[in-house]
Design a protein around this motif. Structure first.
Motif, short mmCIF file in Angstrom:
data_model
loop_
_atom_site.label_atom_id
_atom_site.label_comp_id
_atom_site.label_asym_id
_atom_site.label_seq_id
_atom_site.Cartn_x
_atom_site.Cartn_y
_atom_site.Cartn_z
N GLY A 103 0.46 6.55 -5.16
CA GLY A 103 2.41 6.41 -5.47
C GLY A 103 1.99 6.91 -6.85
N THR A 110 6.46 3.83 -6.04
CA THR A 110 5.58 3.17 -5.38
C THR A 110 6.17 2.36 -3.88
OG1 THR A 110 5.86 1.24 -7.02
CG2 THR A 110 4.35 2.90 -7.38
N GLY A 114 3.98 3.73 -0.19
CA GLY A 114 3.10 2.32 0.16
C GLY A 114 4.06 2.24 1.54
N GLN A 128 -2.08 2.77 -6.10
CA GLN A 128 -0.73 2.46 -6.64
C GLN A 128 -1.17 2.86 -8.21
OE1 GLN A 128 1.40 3.00 -5.46
NE2 GLN A 128 2.17 1.00 -3.59
N PRO A 130 1.57 2.65 -10.83
CA PRO A 130 2.94 2.77 -11.54
C PRO A 130 3.21 3.51 -12.74
CG PRO A 130 1.81 0.71 -11.61
CD PRO A 130 0.91 1.55 -11.12
N GLY A 135 7.26 -0.96 -12.29
CA GLY A 135 6.30 -0.43 -11.27
C GLY A 135 5.09 -0.94 -11.31
N ALA A 140 5.07 -2.28 -7.88
CA ALA A 140 3.06 -1.55 -7.40
C ALA A 140 2.05 -2.84 -6.87
CB ALA A 140 2.80 -0.83 -8.24
N THR A 145 5.89 -3.58 0.52
CA THR A 145 6.72 -1.25 0.51
C THR A 145 7.61 -1.15 1.77
OG1 THR A 145 5.87 -0.56 3.46
CG2 THR A 145 3.96 -0.63 1.51
N PRO A 162 -2.54 -2.35 -1.38
CA PRO A 162 -3.27 -1.15 -1.59
C PRO A 162 -4.61 -1.08 -1.99
CG PRO A 162 -2.18 -2.29 -3.51
CD PRO A 162 -2.18 -3.39 -2.54
N VAL A 165 -4.37 -1.28 -7.80
CA VAL A 165 -4.03 -0.45 -8.81
C VAL A 165 -4.52 -0.41 -10.37
CG1 VAL A 165 -0.64 -1.03 -9.93
CG2 VAL A 165 -2.35 -2.49 -7.49
#
Length: 361
Positions: A103, A110, A114, A128, A130, A135, A140, A145, A162, A165
């Motif tokens: 993302g 994001t 997700g 992710q 961001p 974000g 994120a 999600t 995730p 990140v």
């Protein structure tokens, strides 16, 4: 100023622990986060990041088969038709459970990426990246999600952690000033529910603290990520503690819905926080000075703190469909003081209306 080579790693605990990495130039080191076993990667991005997404694709192309999915800007991305477009790309490229989705964008991207990763083959690897303040400090991080429906925001979604990140602070430098300031609503939220240092920094020097090149900016971003990491590490699926992260969001989401998602999320949450503070005060929980502190800080960020008087019934109807409601019982996160959030369950409708009158324009 912090050395550009400095990297901060913030751990998020839970059944599927991961790390939020904060620093400069990090998006070009994504292969480290994708790890072994990945053959194909889908980068989900908005039109405004088309060139940057192509650069990211090129940086990964020697190790992976990389595809791009350009999706609409902002909340327009969070529709089932857009998720279906992403699923189609994954299906036609024969993505398996060992492949990955990235993302790359603001909070809406994001959220969408997700959801796509969580639902394709019941879950593929998700990283992710961001590119907005919102974000980085909120959307994120935490594994929420979702997409929107005609009935409300984020009513369809999944909790899906995730694998990593990557908060590359270089991406903030290209944002417009208004977008940076709108993202600060979530930072202010973290200040009021858990980290008063954020409020002190903003009150001492709002211009410096909102300058993406400053140490103070990085400090409040990392403090905010830390708040979310601690909370979601203890309560991933929002069965209790995680609800405090919704401070200002019950009315905020209703405003976004009323405005057909044309408002920035931060603007709606800003009004929602002032409403929650007024509700706290009228319930006999919060001193007047803390309510006024909300207004002063948010207005210093040029964020709105009021909403038209005639919209109450529309907003109330939307709030009754909010995810935090329990049956017909509305629930609001309120404050007993700074850094002392709690839940106000089933407040009397007259109290809700009285609090709205305090923010009505």
């Amino acid at each position: 100023m912090t050395d550009a080579r400095d990297i901060t790693e913030i751990a998020v605990a839970g059944l599927d622990p991961y790390t939020v990495t904060v620093g400069y130039g990090l998006r070009h080191r994504l292969a480290e986060q994708l790890g072994e076993g990945v053959a194909k990667v889908l980068i989900v991005h908005p039109p405004t990041l088309a060139r940057a997404a192509e650069e990211l694709r090129e940086s990964l192309a020697d190790r992976y088969q990389v595809l791009l999915a350009e999706v609409p800007d902002a909340e327009a991305a969070k529709r089932v038709e857009v998720a279906s477009f992403c699923w189609q790309i994954l299906g036609q490229a024969d993505f398996t459970r060992s492949d990955a989705v990235i993302g790359f964008g603001g909070g809406a991207v994001t959220d969408l990426a997700g959801f796509v990763a969580a639902t394709w083959l019941r879950g593929v690897k998700l990283v992710q990246v961001p590119t907005t303040v919102l974000g980085m400090v909120d959307a994120a991080v935490g594994g929420k999600t979702g997409i929107n429906t005609a009935e409300g925001k984020n009513l369809v979604g999944a909790f899906y952690a995730p694998a990593a990140v990557v908060a590359d602070l270089d991406t903030i430098s290209s944002l417009g000033r208004n977008e940076v300031l709108a993202g600060f609503a979530e930072i202010v939220k973290c200040g009021f529910i858990a980290e008063p240092e954020i409020l002190d920094l903003l009150e001492a020097d709002v211009d410096g603290t909102t300058d993406p090149a400053s140490d103070a900016f990085r400090r409040v971003v990392e403090l905010s990520i830390g708040v979310k990491a601690r909370v979601v590490g203890q309560d991933f699926k929002e069965s209790g503690l995680r609800e405090i992260l919704n401070y200002g969001h019950t009315l905020g989401h209703a405003i976004e819905h009323a405005e057909r998602y044309q408002w920035r999320h931060g603007a709606a949450v800003s009004i929602g926080m002032v409403y929650a503070a007024e509700l706290s005060r009228l319930a006999g929980r919060l001193p007047d000075a803390v309510v006024e502190r909300h207004r002063a800080i948010l207005e210093s960020l040029t964020l709105p703190t009021s909403y038209p008087a005639g919209r109450w019934q529309t907003l109330l109807s939307t709030m009754r469909r909010d995810k935090k409601a329990r049956g017909a019982m509305l629930r609001f996160i309120v404050l007993d003081d700074v850094a002392r959030p709690t839940v106000l369950q089933a407040p009397d409708e007259s109290l809700l209306f009285a609090a709205y009158q305090e923010i009505a324009s």
